[in-house]
Enzyme design. Structure first.
Site, PDB file in Angstrom:
ATOM      1  N   PHE A 117      -0.440   2.758  -4.169  1.00  0.00           N
ATOM      2  CA  PHE A 117      -1.361   2.000  -5.256  1.00  0.00           C
ATOM      3  C   PHE A 117      -0.665   1.031  -6.029  1.00  0.00           C
ATOM      4  O   PHE A 117       0.549   1.372  -6.394  1.00  0.00           O
ATOM      5  CB  PHE A 117      -2.042   3.315  -6.254  1.00  0.00           C
ATOM      6  CG  PHE A 117      -2.675   4.061  -5.482  1.00  0.00           C
ATOM      7  CD1 PHE A 117      -4.210   3.729  -5.349  1.00  0.00           C
ATOM      8  CD2 PHE A 117      -2.243   5.271  -5.073  1.00  0.00           C
ATOM      9  CE1 PHE A 117      -5.075   4.788  -4.466  1.00  0.00           C
ATOM     10  CE2 PHE A 117      -3.375   6.275  -4.573  1.00  0.00           C
ATOM     11  CZ  PHE A 117      -4.693   5.941  -4.234  1.00  0.00           C
ATOM     12  N   ASP A 118      -1.295  -0.185  -6.165  1.00  0.00           N
ATOM     13  CA  ASP A 118      -0.706  -1.176  -6.814  1.00  0.00           C
ATOM     14  C   ASP A 118      -1.261  -1.030  -8.242  1.00  0.00           C
ATOM     15  O   ASP A 118      -2.435  -1.671  -8.356  1.00  0.00           O
ATOM     16  CB  ASP A 118      -0.872  -2.301  -6.134  1.00  0.00           C
ATOM     17  CG  ASP A 118      -0.206  -3.624  -7.103  1.00  0.00           C
ATOM     18  OD1 ASP A 118       0.555  -3.399  -7.974  1.00  0.00           O
ATOM     19  OD2 ASP A 118      -0.451  -4.805  -6.528  1.00  0.00           O
TER      20      ASP A 118
END
Length: 70
Positions: free
Chosen positions: A12-13
């Site tokens: 996840f960014d």
């Protein structure tokens, strides 16, 4: 038995795209600029840098001070 998944992991960014992390990003900016640069930068200025590479942000706030950059 059921099929096994080929997915090994998920990344996840957390830059505000999937999760509202603006408050955390601003807190991190405040800490970094105060600790590294000794400056209190207004949230409006910090907010304007969200999404830029960290090196660009800090370089801009260091006003070209090479000692901070290295």
């Amino acid at each position: 038995m059921g099929k096994t998944s080929s997915i090994k992991g998920v990344l996840f960014d957390l830059d505000g795209t999937l999760v509202d992390t603006e408050a955390l990003i601003l807190a991190s900016f405040r800490y970094a600029t105060k600790t590294v640069l000794g400056r209190d930068i207004p949230d409006e200025e910090l907010r304007a840098k969200i999404g830029q590479p960290l090196t660009v942000q800090m370089w801009d706030w260091a006003d070209g001070n090479q000692e901070v950059h290295d």
